[in-house]
Scaffold this motif. Sequence first.
Motif, PDB file in Angstrom:
ATOM      1  N   LYS A  65      28.626  72.042  76.558  1.00 52.80           N
ATOM      2  CA  LYS A  65      29.551  71.957  75.438  1.00 52.80           C
ATOM      3  C   LYS A  65      30.876  71.337  75.900  1.00 52.80           C
ATOM      4  O   LYS A  65      31.432  71.717  76.927  1.00 52.80           O
ATOM      5  N   GLY A  66      31.342  70.364  75.137  1.00 50.43           N
ATOM      6  CA  GLY A  66      32.576  69.681  75.483  1.00 50.43           C
ATOM      7  C   GLY A  66      32.378  68.485  76.392  1.00 50.43           C
ATOM      8  O   GLY A  66      33.295  67.675  76.573  1.00 50.43           O
ATOM      9  N   ARG A  67      31.188  68.347  76.982  1.00 49.29           N
ATOM     10  CA  ARG A  67      30.905  67.221  77.882  1.00 49.29           C
ATOM     11  C   ARG A  67      29.831  66.290  77.310  1.00 49.29           C
ATOM     12  O   ARG A  67      29.855  65.088  77.563  1.00 49.29           O
ATOM     13  N   PHE A  68      28.888  66.855  76.570  1.00 49.04           N
ATOM     14  CA  PHE A  68      27.789  66.073  76.000  1.00 49.04           C
ATOM     15  C   PHE A  68      27.952  65.985  74.490  1.00 49.04           C
ATOM     16  O   PHE A  68      28.430  66.915  73.849  1.00 49.04           O
ATOM     17  N   THR A  69      27.499  64.868  73.927  1.00 51.33           N
ATOM     18  CA  THR A  69      27.514  64.681  72.486  1.00 51.33           C
ATOM     19  C   THR A  69      26.181  64.116  72.030  1.00 51.33           C
ATOM     20  O   THR A  69      25.738  63.087  72.544  1.00 51.33           O
ATOM     21  N   ILE A  70      25.569  64.794  71.074  1.00 56.37           N
ATOM     22  CA  ILE A  70      24.315  64.309  70.499  1.00 56.37           C
ATOM     23  C   ILE A  70      24.621  63.624  69.169  1.00 56.37           C
ATOM     24  O   ILE A  70      25.478  64.078  68.404  1.00 56.37           O
ATOM     25  N   TYR A  80      20.684  59.913  70.366  1.00 55.78           N
ATOM     26  CA  TYR A  80      21.400  59.619  71.602  1.00 55.78           C
ATOM     27  C   TYR A  80      21.957  60.908  72.209  1.00 55.78           C
ATOM     28  O   TYR A  80      22.216  61.884  71.497  1.00 55.78           O
ATOM     29  N   LEU A  81      22.143  60.875  73.498  1.00 57.36           N
ATOM     30  CA  LEU A  81      22.854  61.948  74.186  1.00 57.36           C
ATOM     31  C   LEU A  81      23.887  61.289  75.100  1.00 57.36           C
ATOM     32  O   LEU A  81      23.526  60.705  76.124  1.00 57.36           O
ATOM     33  N   GLN A  82      25.136  61.349  74.693  1.00 55.99           N
ATOM     34  CA  GLN A  82      26.223  60.830  75.507  1.00 55.99           C
ATOM     35  C   GLN A  82      26.659  61.927  76.456  1.00 55.99           C
ATOM     36  O   GLN A  82      27.081  63.002  76.016  1.00 55.99           O
TER      37      GLN A  82
END
Length: 126
Positions: A65-70, A80-82
Amino acid sequence: QVQLVESGGGLVQAGGSLRLSCAASGRTFSTWTMAWFRQAPGKEREFVAAIRGSGTRTSYADSVKGRFTISKDNTKNTVYLQMSSLKPEDTAVYYCATSQTTYSDTYYLPSHYGYWGQGTQVTVSS
């Protein structure tokens, strides 16, 4: 026939970023739940992130949480997974998964998903 194909994995230094992609085919996935899981050697497959419905509802494991963005692009049937601020403990094979169920409380369980990709390796060096 539903097919999921992941791409974008690789080797990155700690603190770096990667973007994973998962191209889906065989259905219209705009209302399906799409998720990312990961599995490190000797460990169980664990939930990373999920996106449900039209893409307005997202959920994350506490560890990312706070590092990855779906996110997802319904016009391309791609999720996508940033991943940013990567850590060595993020090293794993990352899997894309999908379920026809739009909203469920069990979205974080591997058993919720009937379709899986082949996985893409992410290695984070210290």
